[in-house]
Each structure stands twice: as C-alpha cells, then as structure tokens.
Motif scaffolding. Structure first.
Motif, PDB file in Angstrom:
ATOM      1  N   ILE A   1      46.873  51.322  -1.593  1.00 39.65           N
ATOM      2  CA  ILE A   1      45.963  52.318  -1.555  1.00 39.65           C
ATOM      3  C   ILE A   1      44.458  51.565  -1.209  1.00 39.65           C
ATOM      4  O   ILE A   1      43.648  52.381  -1.328  1.00 39.65           O
ATOM      5  CB  ILE A   1      45.911  53.184  -2.936  1.00 39.65           C
ATOM      6  N   GLY A   2      44.346  50.368  -1.371  1.00 41.83           N
ATOM      7  CA  GLY A   2      43.001  49.762  -0.990  1.00 41.83           C
ATOM      8  C   GLY A   2      42.181  50.024  -2.035  1.00 41.83           C
ATOM      9  O   GLY A   2      40.671  49.736  -1.808  1.00 41.83           O
ATOM     10  N   VAL A   3      42.737  49.743  -3.113  1.00 40.18           N
ATOM     11  CA  VAL A   3      41.452  49.905  -4.379  1.00 40.18           C
ATOM     12  C   VAL A   3      41.888  48.627  -5.456  1.00 40.18           C
ATOM     13  O   VAL A   3      42.905  48.241  -5.251  1.00 40.18           O
ATOM     14  CB  VAL A   3      41.355  51.047  -5.428  1.00 40.18           C
ATOM     15  N   ASN A   4      40.881  48.248  -6.220  1.00 43.89           N
ATOM     16  CA  ASN A   4      41.059  47.369  -6.995  1.00 43.89           C
ATOM     17  C   ASN A   4      42.234  47.357  -8.050  1.00 43.89           C
ATOM     18  O   ASN A   4      42.253  48.597  -8.426  1.00 43.89           O
ATOM     19  CB  ASN A   4      39.848  46.729  -7.770  1.00 43.89           C
ATOM     20  N   ASN A   5      42.960  46.547  -8.488  1.00 43.38           N
ATOM     21  CA  ASN A   5      44.028  46.647  -9.330  1.00 43.38           C
ATOM     22  C   ASN A   5      43.227  46.798 -10.849  1.00 43.38           C
ATOM     23  O   ASN A   5      42.901  45.677 -11.360  1.00 43.38           O
ATOM     24  CB  ASN A   5      44.731  45.136  -9.270  1.00 43.38           C
ATOM     25  N   VAL A   6      43.358  47.922 -11.374  1.00 47.60           N
ATOM     26  CA  VAL A   6      42.941  48.172 -12.938  1.00 47.60           C
ATOM     27  C   VAL A   6      43.716  47.222 -13.896  1.00 47.60           C
ATOM     28  O   VAL A   6      42.676  46.796 -14.702  1.00 47.60           O
ATOM     29  CB  VAL A   6      43.089  49.647 -13.020  1.00 47.60           C
ATOM     30  N   GLY A   7      44.999  46.880 -13.423  1.00 48.04           N
ATOM     31  CA  GLY A   7      45.526  46.004 -14.507  1.00 48.04           C
ATOM     32  C   GLY A   7      45.008  44.849 -14.610  1.00 48.04           C
ATOM     33  O   GLY A   7      44.809  44.102 -15.783  1.00 48.04           O
ATOM     34  N   LYS A   8      44.599  44.112 -13.653  1.00 45.39           N
ATOM     35  CA  LYS A   8      44.087  42.865 -13.448  1.00 45.39           C
ATOM     36  C   LYS A   8      42.701  42.768 -14.048  1.00 45.39           C
ATOM     37  O   LYS A   8      42.295  42.006 -14.936  1.00 45.39           O
ATOM     38  CB  LYS A   8      43.893  42.230 -11.969  1.00 45.39           C
ATOM     39  N   LEU A   9      41.886  43.780 -13.933  1.00 49.21           N
ATOM     40  CA  LEU A   9      40.631  44.066 -14.216  1.00 49.21           C
ATOM     41  C   LEU A   9      40.644  44.110 -15.869  1.00 49.21           C
ATOM     42  O   LEU A   9      39.756  43.417 -16.694  1.00 49.21           O
ATOM     43  CB  LEU A   9      39.923  45.379 -13.979  1.00 49.21           C
ATOM     44  N   LEU A  10      41.676  44.872 -16.325  1.00 46.89           N
ATOM     45  CA  LEU A  10      41.750  45.156 -17.905  1.00 46.89           C
ATOM     46  C   LEU A  10      42.050  43.660 -18.446  1.00 46.89           C
ATOM     47  O   LEU A  10      41.668  43.508 -19.567  1.00 46.89           O
ATOM     48  CB  LEU A  10      42.956  45.981 -18.201  1.00 46.89           C
ATOM     49  N   ALA A  11      42.910  42.948 -17.799  1.00 41.03           N
ATOM     50  CA  ALA A  11      43.338  41.569 -18.385  1.00 41.03           C
ATOM     51  C   ALA A  11      42.143  40.753 -18.357  1.00 41.03           C
ATOM     52  O   ALA A  11      42.235  39.755 -19.335  1.00 41.03           O
ATOM     53  CB  ALA A  11      44.261  41.006 -17.385  1.00 41.03           C
ATOM     54  N   SER A  12      41.076  41.022 -17.771  1.00 41.72           N
ATOM     55  CA  SER A  12      39.844  40.142 -18.049  1.00 41.72           C
ATOM     56  C   SER A  12      38.918  40.669 -18.854  1.00 41.72           C
ATOM     57  O   SER A  12      37.911  40.097 -19.158  1.00 41.72           O
ATOM     58  CB  SER A  12      39.046  40.021 -16.366  1.00 41.72           C
ATOM     59  N   LEU A  13      39.192  41.865 -19.299  1.00 40.63           N
ATOM     60  CA  LEU A  13      38.224  42.070 -20.464  1.00 40.63           C
ATOM     61  C   LEU A  13      38.015  41.318 -21.645  1.00 40.63           C
ATOM     62  O   LEU A  13      36.622  41.434 -22.122  1.00 40.63           O
ATOM     63  CB  LEU A  13      38.417  43.678 -20.983  1.00 40.63           C
ATOM     64  N   PRO A  14      38.942  40.546 -22.059  1.00 43.12           N
ATOM     65  CA  PRO A  14      38.454  39.711 -23.056  1.00 43.12           C
ATOM     66  C   PRO A  14      37.257  38.735 -22.731  1.00 43.12           C
ATOM     67  O   PRO A  14      36.494  38.379 -23.696  1.00 43.12           O
ATOM     68  CB  PRO A  14      39.735  38.933 -23.844  1.00 43.12           C
ATOM     69  N   LEU A  15      37.127  38.331 -21.645  1.00 44.68           N
ATOM     70  CA  LEU A  15      36.081  37.463 -21.408  1.00 44.68           C
ATOM     71  C   LEU A  15      34.748  38.080 -21.399  1.00 44.68           C
ATOM     72  O   LEU A  15      33.531  37.801 -21.639  1.00 44.68           O
ATOM     73  CB  LEU A  15      36.186  37.213 -19.882  1.00 44.68           C
ATOM     74  N   TYR A  16      34.829  39.433 -21.539  1.00 54.27           N
ATOM     75  CA  TYR A  16      33.474  40.162 -21.617  1.00 54.27           C
ATOM     76  C   TYR A  16      32.963  40.658 -22.965  1.00 54.27           C
ATOM     77  O   TYR A  16      32.220  41.283 -23.170  1.00 54.27           O
ATOM     78  CB  TYR A  16      33.510  41.472 -20.631  1.00 54.27           C
ATOM     79  N   ASP A  17      33.855  40.032 -24.040  1.00 54.24           N
ATOM     80  CA  ASP A  17      33.376  40.187 -25.450  1.00 54.24           C
ATOM     81  C   ASP A  17      33.507  41.934 -25.899  1.00 54.24           C
ATOM     82  O   ASP A  17      32.697  42.185 -26.472  1.00 54.24           O
ATOM     83  CB  ASP A  17      31.956  39.890 -25.474  1.00 54.24           C
ATOM     84  N   ILE A  18      34.463  42.383 -25.054  1.00 52.07           N
ATOM     85  CA  ILE A  18      34.900  43.763 -25.626  1.00 52.07           C
ATOM     86  C   ILE A  18      35.637  43.812 -26.898  1.00 52.07           C
ATOM     87  O   ILE A  18      36.735  42.973 -26.912  1.00 52.07           O
ATOM     88  CB  ILE A  18      35.417  44.699 -24.478  1.00 52.07           C
ATOM     89  N   ASP A  19      35.083  44.409 -28.082  1.00 52.61           N
ATOM     90  CA  ASP A  19      35.329  43.912 -29.316  1.00 52.61           C
ATOM     91  C   ASP A  19      37.178  44.476 -29.448  1.00 52.61           C
ATOM     92  O   ASP A  19      38.014  43.725 -29.909  1.00 52.61           O
ATOM     93  CB  ASP A  19      34.756  44.850 -30.371  1.00 52.61           C
ATOM     94  N   SER A  20      37.337  45.703 -29.191  1.00 56.00           N
ATOM     95  CA  SER A  20      38.657  46.134 -29.375  1.00 56.00           C
ATOM     96  C   SER A  20      39.186  47.158 -28.305  1.00 56.00           C
ATOM     97  O   SER A  20      38.336  48.044 -28.000  1.00 56.00           O
ATOM     98  CB  SER A  20      38.787  46.878 -30.905  1.00 56.00           C
ATOM     99  N   VAL A  21      40.187  47.142 -28.203  1.00 58.24           N
ATOM    100  CA  VAL A  21      41.006  48.172 -27.230  1.00 58.24           C
ATOM    101  C   VAL A  21      42.327  49.080 -27.994  1.00 58.24           C
ATOM    102  O   VAL A  21      43.017  48.519 -28.822  1.00 58.24           O
ATOM    103  CB  VAL A  21      41.601  47.573 -25.966  1.00 58.24           C
ATOM    104  N   TYR A  22      41.846  50.370 -28.090  1.00 58.15           N
ATOM    105  CA  TYR A  22      42.549  51.219 -28.798  1.00 58.15           C
ATOM    106  C   TYR A  22      43.473  52.010 -27.839  1.00 58.15           C
ATOM    107  O   TYR A  22      43.199  52.619 -26.638  1.00 58.15           O
ATOM    108  CB  TYR A  22      41.742  52.053 -29.619  1.00 58.15           C
ATOM    109  N   VAL A  23      44.765  52.561 -28.110  1.00 60.46           N
ATOM    110  CA  VAL A  23      45.620  53.307 -27.424  1.00 60.46           C
ATOM    111  C   VAL A  23      46.129  54.190 -28.220  1.00 60.46           C
ATOM    112  O   VAL A  23      46.576  54.430 -29.215  1.00 60.46           O
ATOM    113  CB  VAL A  23      46.771  52.359 -26.940  1.00 60.46           C
ATOM    114  N   ASP A  24      45.992  55.588 -27.482  1.00 60.02           N
ATOM    115  CA  ASP A  24      46.777  57.074 -28.161  1.00 60.02           C
ATOM    116  C   ASP A  24      48.259  56.668 -28.035  1.00 60.02           C
ATOM    117  O   ASP A  24      48.821  56.865 -26.981  1.00 60.02           O
ATOM    118  CB  ASP A  24      46.102  58.016 -27.229  1.00 60.02           C
ATOM    119  N   ALA A  25      48.748  56.361 -29.212  1.00 58.57           N
ATOM    120  CA  ALA A  25      50.254  56.008 -29.110  1.00 58.57           C
ATOM    121  C   ALA A  25      51.198  57.136 -28.867  1.00 58.57           C
ATOM    122  O   ALA A  25      52.099  56.882 -28.127  1.00 58.57           O
ATOM    123  CB  ALA A  25      50.220  55.774 -30.680  1.00 58.57           C
TER     124      ALA A  25
END
Lengths: 130, 124
Positions: free
Chosen positions: B62-86
């Motif tokens: 679909i010609g857009v960036n892979n969101v999964g790969k972007l998420l995997a890089s978030l720890p490099l940006y010092d984002i403290d915590s990721v929470y998920v609606d279980a």
C-alpha cells in the motif's frame, strides 16, 4: 488560565474545526488566554485561502482570521502536514517552486516543536477531532 | 527552538487503526517530537488503536511506512511507557509476547487511573 488548542479535524468534514474556533472565542471571552492553536493532520486545511464555500454555508476561514487579527491568537499549521496537503505559504511555495501560496497570512507554518511548547506551557491542551 | 522541561506528564492516546488514515502516523510523530524535546511522554493504544501492535506487519503493497517497524524504534526516542487496552487486544487476538514493542496491558480500571494521572492527554 492558559489554553492551547490542537485541531485535527478538516474544516469541511464534521464539526471539530468549527467547534475549535468557537471554543477559542469562548475561552477569550471568559478572560483566559489562548497561547496557540496548532493545526495538525487534516486540521491543516483550516488555513486554506483558496477554498470557496457556498453562500448558504458558514464561512470556515473567517472566525480564525478574526481570532488572529483581533485577538492576536497565534495560528500554526504543522509544516509537514500542511505542505503534503498543498497548504503552502509564500516561503514554501517559492522553496518548492509551486505557482502560488495557498495559506492565508493569518497562519504560520512551523514544526511539531510548537505543539510541544504549547503543551508544556499551557494549563489546558484541548484536542478537536481525530 | 528549546522547550522548558516542566515535569508535566503527557499521554498520547491512539484510538484509530494504523493504516486507515494519516492520523495514526500523526500521533506517533507528535509522541516522538515530545520525546525529542525531553518531555515526559507515554502512549496508550485504545480500542481499534491496538491494531498498531499486530505482529509481522507488511505495508509495502500500500506504499506507506511500516508502523510496526516505527514502533519497534520508539525505545530509541526515550518514550517512557507504552500501554495497551487489554480488552481490545484480546478482541483482535493480539498477544502480549508478540507485539512490535513491549507494552503494559491494562484493564478498564487501570486505564481510568492512567488517564487521570497525566497532566495532558493528546487524543488521536
């Protein structure tokens, strides 16, 4: 109290953008301050000077111009959201060799740092749309 | 530009699907900008937003960036915590061990506590 607004809705779809302008007016009328309105994603269409609305519909641009010119509210379009939507000021139009600017001069184009600053330095950040 | 570090906590709430609109990418860009300016920032994936956490995403067709790969890089940006609606994650059969970024899975009461303990909410 210091408010900032984050506008995500397009002015031509739903009520979010119009509600944001009305909210800003109400905040100022109640004696509070609006530090900045940051337009992001489809919200950036709010800045267009080229849209033409039918006479029996309310003007979407006018309320923002009034806020900027009469109340000195800072209106900032996210530059990366804006330019990919054809929302260019004179500087960006020239830089990207486009035939004309499309954004009304009441708005400025800038980066996400302006949203970060607005969040850090406002008591309330209110999001419209999304 | 520089932004004062105020000690305020901001939560970016992502409620939309990753590939259905540009909104989801905008939310992640906002979170990364907050982190780049050293603001305390967490992310909550709520409702359909949990689809960001699908394993093995491939967006090439679909010609857009892979969101999964972007998420995997978030720890490099010092984002403290990721929470998920279980509850939503369970609905979409997204397992805790299989997400592109490690997240804390929260029930309804824990989500309410999370929302109330942040100074600012950015709802996307």
């Amino acid at each position: 109290m210091i408010y900032s607004l984050l506008v995500l809705s397009s002015p031509v779809s739903g009520q979010g953008a119009q509600t944001a302008a009305a909210f800003a007016e109400a905040v100022l009328a109640a004696g509070h301050t609006v530090r900045r309105v940051f337009f992001f994603d489809a919200g950036c269409y709010a800045g267009t000077d080229l849209a033409v609305f039918p006479q029996d519909e309310t003007d979407r641009l006018g309320p923002w111009i009034d806020l900027a010119e009469q109340q000195q509210v800072e209106l900032v379009l996210c530059i990366s959201s804006a330019i990919r939507r054809g929302q260019l000021d004179a500087t960006e139009a020239s830089r990207h060799e486009k035939p004309c600017a499309s954004v009304h001069p009441a708005f400025t184009l800038s980066g996400l740092g302006e949203l970060v600053d607005a969040t850090a330095n406002s008591d309330r950040l209110v999001t419209f749309g999304g | 530009m520089s932004v004062t570090v105020t000690g305020k906590k901001t939560l970016v709430v992502i409620r939309h699907t990753p590939y259905g609109s540009s909104l989801a990418r905008a939310a992640l860009d906002a979170a990364m900008a907050m982190a780049a300016f050293e603001q305390a920032i967490d992310i909550l994936f709520l409702g359909d937003g949990v689809l960001h956490l699908m394993p093995d995403q491939d967006s090439a067709a679909i010609g857009v960036n892979n969101v999964g790969k972007l998420l995997a890089s978030l720890p490099l940006y010092d984002i403290d915590s990721v929470y998920v609606d279980a509850a939503s994650a369970a609905k979409y059969r997204i397992a805790t061990y299989d997400t592109p970024i490690a997240g804390q899975f929260l029930d309804q009461a824990q989500i309410q506590q999370l929302l109330s303990r942040n100074d600012h909410l950015l709802g996307f």
